[in-house]
Design a protein around this motif. Structure first.
Motif, PDB file in Angstrom:
ATOM      1  N   THR A  24      33.911  57.141  24.738  1.00  0.00           N
ATOM      2  CA  THR A  24      33.668  56.777  26.127  1.00  0.00           C
ATOM      3  C   THR A  24      34.992  56.471  26.790  1.00  0.00           C
ATOM      4  N   HIS A  25      34.995  56.504  28.105  1.00  0.00           N
ATOM      5  CA  HIS A  25      36.193  56.209  28.886  1.00  0.00           C
ATOM      6  C   HIS A  25      35.720  55.598  30.198  1.00  0.00           C
ATOM      7  N   VAL A  26      36.136  54.371  30.462  1.00  0.00           N
ATOM      8  CA  VAL A  26      35.749  53.688  31.691  1.00  0.00           C
ATOM      9  C   VAL A  26      36.899  53.788  32.684  1.00  0.00           C
ATOM     10  N   LEU A  27      36.571  54.250  33.893  1.00  0.00           N
ATOM     11  CA  LEU A  27      37.577  54.382  34.943  1.00  0.00           C
ATOM     12  C   LEU A  27      37.129  53.632  36.190  1.00  0.00           C
ATOM     13  N   ASN A  28      38.015  52.792  36.699  1.00  0.00           N
ATOM     14  CA  ASN A  28      37.799  52.100  37.957  1.00  0.00           C
ATOM     15  C   ASN A  28      38.306  53.047  39.042  1.00  0.00           C
ATOM     16  N   VAL A  29      37.413  53.845  39.601  1.00  0.00           N
ATOM     17  CA  VAL A  29      37.824  54.869  40.557  1.00  0.00           C
ATOM     18  C   VAL A  29      38.169  54.276  41.917  1.00  0.00           C
ATOM     19  N   ALA A  30      37.734  53.078  42.200  1.00  0.00           N
ATOM     20  CA  ALA A  30      38.074  52.430  43.466  1.00  0.00           C
ATOM     21  C   ALA A  30      39.560  52.090  43.523  1.00  0.00           C
ATOM     22  N   MET A  31      40.131  51.730  42.367  1.00  0.00           N
ATOM     23  CA  MET A  31      41.534  51.343  42.318  1.00  0.00           C
ATOM     24  C   MET A  31      42.406  52.408  41.652  1.00  0.00           C
ATOM     25  N   GLY A  32      41.775  53.412  41.046  1.00  0.00           N
ATOM     26  CA  GLY A  32      42.521  54.473  40.386  1.00  0.00           C
ATOM     27  C   GLY A  32      43.172  54.037  39.095  1.00  0.00           C
ATOM     28  N   VAL A  33      42.494  53.151  38.346  1.00  0.00           N
ATOM     29  CA  VAL A  33      43.038  52.644  37.087  1.00  0.00           C
ATOM     30  C   VAL A  33      41.952  52.680  36.008  1.00  0.00           C
TER      31      VAL A  33
ATOM     32  N   THR B 246      29.559  45.349  33.447  1.00  0.00           N
ATOM     33  CA  THR B 246      30.428  45.584  34.593  1.00  0.00           C
ATOM     34  C   THR B 246      30.673  44.340  35.442  1.00  0.00           C
ATOM     35  N   GLN B 247      29.704  43.459  35.539  1.00  0.00           N
ATOM     36  CA  GLN B 247      29.907  42.245  36.344  1.00  0.00           C
ATOM     37  C   GLN B 247      31.065  41.413  35.800  1.00  0.00           C
ATOM     38  N   GLN B 248      31.119  41.252  34.486  1.00  0.00           N
ATOM     39  CA  GLN B 248      32.224  40.505  33.869  1.00  0.00           C
ATOM     40  C   GLN B 248      33.565  41.155  34.190  1.00  0.00           C
ATOM     41  N   TYR B 249      33.609  42.486  34.147  1.00  0.00           N
ATOM     42  CA  TYR B 249      34.845  43.203  34.452  1.00  0.00           C
ATOM     43  C   TYR B 249      35.293  42.924  35.877  1.00  0.00           C
ATOM     44  N   TRP B 250      34.398  43.121  36.854  1.00  0.00           N
ATOM     45  CA  TRP B 250      34.778  42.941  38.252  1.00  0.00           C
ATOM     46  C   TRP B 250      35.188  41.497  38.527  1.00  0.00           C
ATOM     47  N   GLU B 251      34.463  40.540  37.951  1.00  0.00           N
ATOM     48  CA  GLU B 251      34.833  39.131  38.150  1.00  0.00           C
ATOM     49  C   GLU B 251      36.209  38.834  37.563  1.00  0.00           C
ATOM     50  N   SER B 252      36.534  39.486  36.444  1.00  0.00           N
ATOM     51  CA  SER B 252      37.830  39.233  35.798  1.00  0.00           C
ATOM     52  C   SER B 252      39.011  39.701  36.654  1.00  0.00           C
ATOM     53  N   ILE B 253      38.759  40.622  37.586  1.00  0.00           N
ATOM     54  CA  ILE B 253      39.837  41.066  38.479  1.00  0.00           C
ATOM     55  C   ILE B 253      39.646  40.522  39.897  1.00  0.00           C
ATOM     56  N   GLY B 254      38.804  39.487  40.018  1.00  0.00           N
ATOM     57  CA  GLY B 254      38.632  38.798  41.290  1.00  0.00           C
ATOM     58  C   GLY B 254      37.757  39.514  42.302  1.00  0.00           C
ATOM     59  N   GLU B 255      36.840  40.340  41.825  1.00  0.00           N
ATOM     60  CA  GLU B 255      35.959  41.099  42.705  1.00  0.00           C
ATOM     61  C   GLU B 255      34.496  40.803  42.364  1.00  0.00           C
ATOM     62  N   THR B 256      33.614  41.179  43.261  1.00  0.00           N
ATOM     63  CA  THR B 256      32.178  41.125  42.998  1.00  0.00           C
ATOM     64  C   THR B 256      31.671  42.562  42.952  1.00  0.00           C
ATOM     65  N   SER B 257      30.490  42.737  42.382  1.00  0.00           N
ATOM     66  CA  SER B 257      29.913  44.080  42.337  1.00  0.00           C
ATOM     67  C   SER B 257      28.411  44.011  42.520  1.00  0.00           C
ATOM     68  N   PHE B 258      27.847  45.123  42.876  1.00  0.00           N
ATOM     69  CA  PHE B 258      26.409  45.228  43.088  1.00  0.00           C
ATOM     70  C   PHE B 258      25.660  45.327  41.768  1.00  0.00           C
ATOM     71  N   TYR B 259      26.284  45.956  40.770  1.00  0.00           N
ATOM     72  CA  TYR B 259      25.626  46.199  39.486  1.00  0.00           C
ATOM     73  C   TYR B 259      26.149  45.221  38.432  1.00  0.00           C
ATOM     74  N   PRO B 260      25.288  44.363  37.868  1.00  0.00           N
ATOM     75  CA  PRO B 260      25.747  43.424  36.841  1.00  0.00           C
ATOM     76  C   PRO B 260      26.055  44.103  35.505  1.00  0.00           C
ATOM     77  N   TYR B 261      25.425  45.245  35.260  1.00  0.00           N
ATOM     78  CA  TYR B 261      25.703  46.040  34.064  1.00  0.00           C
ATOM     79  C   TYR B 261      25.278  47.474  34.338  1.00  0.00           C
TER      80      TYR B 261
END
Length: 139
Positions: free
Chosen positions: A31-40, A93-108
């Motif tokens: 698997t490969h997770v990409l944050n496409v909003a930030m390009g990282v 995913t919620q833990q990930y977004w919170e760890s970078i100071g963001e919120t998200s619509f999908y908790p997982y």
């Protein structure tokens, strides 16, 4: 573009920076997770791989892990344990977004897929932003 991002890209482009890992057998599932909003890459994303029991429809956790700096989680499953059946990758995913100071619509995010030929190589990427995600079967 940030210096950190440029260094990360340099590590992918320049051959002298390539390191071949001989740490163990290659998993037939990656698997490969990409944050496409930030390009990282989506680094430090907790995930679990589960298999569905054909008789009870219950899910059994096969392994858990955390994505590395490149957004990958090597060694998900051995060839011996990889059999035909229905599997699920669950990304926290919620833990990930919170760890970078963001919120998200999908908790997982749960990606459910069927393996009919365990002799093949399967790659299941997760492309995500705070308000959307997509996936596909790679190779």
């Amino acid at each position: 573009m940030s210096t950190q991002r440029l260094q990360h890209l340099k590590g992918h482009i320049l051959p002298e920076n390539k390191v071949i890992s001989m740490a163990g057998p290659v998993s037939p599932l990656s698997t490969h997770v990409l944050n496409v909003a930030m390009g990282v890459p989506g680094s430090n994303v907790s995930l679990s791989l589960q298999r569905q029991d054909t008789l009870s429809d219950n899910w059994s956790v096969i392994t858990t892990g955390v994505t590395n700096a490149d957004g990958r989680c090597p060694g998900l499953i051995t060839k011996e344990m990889f059999t035909s059946g229905v599997y699920k990758l669950r990304f926290e995913t919620q833990q990930y977004w919170e760890s970078i100071g963001e919120t998200s619509f999908y908790p997982y995010v749960e990606i459910v897929f069927t393996i009919r030929d365990p002799g093949q190589k399967y790659h299941i990427p997760l492309l995500m932003s705070r308000f959307s995600y997509s996936t596909y079967r790679g190779s």
